[in-house]
Design a protein around this motif. Sequence first.
Motif, PDB file in Angstrom:
ATOM      1  N   LYS A 169       0.865  -1.172   0.000  1.00 36.84           N
ATOM      2  CA  LYS A 169       0.000   0.000   0.000  1.00 36.84           C
ATOM      3  C   LYS A 169       0.901   1.221   0.000  1.00 36.84           C
ATOM      4  O   LYS A 169       2.121   1.100   0.205  1.00 36.84           O
ATOM      5  N   ASN A 192      -3.907  -0.677  -1.889  1.00 32.87           N
ATOM      6  CA  ASN A 192      -4.561   0.393  -1.132  1.00 32.87           C
ATOM      7  C   ASN A 192      -3.690   1.640  -1.153  1.00 32.87           C
ATOM      8  O   ASN A 192      -2.464   1.551  -1.122  1.00 32.87           O
ATOM      9  N   THR A 235      -8.330   0.055  -3.386  1.00 30.30           N
ATOM     10  CA  THR A 235      -9.152   0.722  -2.374  1.00 30.30           C
ATOM     11  C   THR A 235      -8.414   1.967  -1.923  1.00 30.30           C
ATOM     12  O   THR A 235      -7.175   2.010  -1.929  1.00 30.30           O
ATOM     13  N   ASP A 237      -8.183   5.083   1.061  1.00 29.64           N
ATOM     14  CA  ASP A 237      -8.531   5.656   2.361  1.00 29.64           C
ATOM     15  C   ASP A 237      -8.281   7.152   2.309  1.00 29.64           C
ATOM     16  O   ASP A 237      -7.160   7.595   2.018  1.00 29.64           O
TER      17      ASP A 237
END
Length: 434
Positions: A169, A192, A235, A237
């Motif tokens: 990530k 991510n 994904t 955040d």
Amino acid sequence: MYWSKYNILSKSEKYGYLLFNTMSLAFIRINEQDIDMWKKLRETPDSYTNFQNYDFLIKARILVDNQEDDLNVYLADVLKNRYNSSDMALTILPTRGCNFGCIYCYEQDRPNVLMSEQTEKAIVKFVCSNSNLKRLSVVWYGGEPLLNFDSMVRLTKMFKQLNIEYSAKIVSNGYLLTKEKADLMKDLAIRNIQITFDGSEEIHNQRRFLLGGQPTYRKIMDNLKYLLSINKEITIDIRTNIDRRNKDDYNKFYQDFKSEINDKRVTMYPGFVSDLLSSECVSPEFNISEGGYKAQFILDIFDKYGIEIKSFLPKYRRHSCVASKYFAFVIGPEGELYKCWRMVGNQKEAIGNVNDGSFDMVKFSKYLIGADYTLDSKCLQCEFITLCGGGCPLVRMRNKYEKISLNHCCPEKTHMEQLMELRYEMFVKSHQKQ
């Protein structure tokens, strides 16, 4: 039988009695007409056979044979996870340099260095020194890691040739996430990405601007839209660093962002700015990083705006961060080894270096043993130990060795009843949508 000390029974103004077990995470709403029976069970646990489906009480660990078993199982799980040599977690800084001049950055006074190819090879050698390794996870960090994208590409290629499971990530400000770099996220096994917005466009640009003062909000938004359009597995955040100066803007930012990007792959949550390297916060008059204030912020934005921050709901934690794991390290651009992200660039806090093979076991052991909450009698007696994971190891170390008193307890400890009510209300609303 005993009523578990990890049971939290409270009365919600909206929903009546709620019962939450911090060890099993069992969560029950108790009807008003049944509460006397539950209270009697608390006082005389051996009466549990009077309950219909009483086997559930034991399976959910609401009733236990003794008060030690659950804690022993939890601690065994913590230690297994902490010393698991088949998993390695690395936070790698390809550079300490950054293209932003954020108002709260704790790395601004640290030298700007790019990682060399020699250091990259030394990192791979360091990884290979663990003969039991089966899984490697990497977090690309900085500075701004995309400033040295070539290093990320070279290291990833070498990692993927090790015949182990690999994932990554990245923590980035998102400004340099161009189409060319976005197209390579899959090849780099990056699943991510964490990107920070500090509020709506005007507020963000006042807090997170380029070194020359130029705005950044719109460029980051455009980059995210492209990434989501071409990568269906990624994904994202979205973190918002919160203090008293921008906390009232969170709802506006949340709505603005959702109006442009409303994707299930994107999770939005607030972070809280503080400086754990001093006895005060970066800006004491602006700080809301104390656990109780965090919980109150989450409760307020749900009550006022219906914004659900599920990451702050009570959840099971084996440890608070990589600093408390044996096979987890932060590696700086010069090959320095650290146990904490906050220490990068502070040579006095380095525990070794992959280039020369040095390793300071004394400094290393302070994080694992000196700051070990499983040896802290207060933590062992606390019913919130599974939700907290001992708190920040750096804070625990500072409290122990510098004789100061910084709070390392979780928000649940001071606001558990309200958070239980929040959790139940989120549950109700999610089922109403179905």
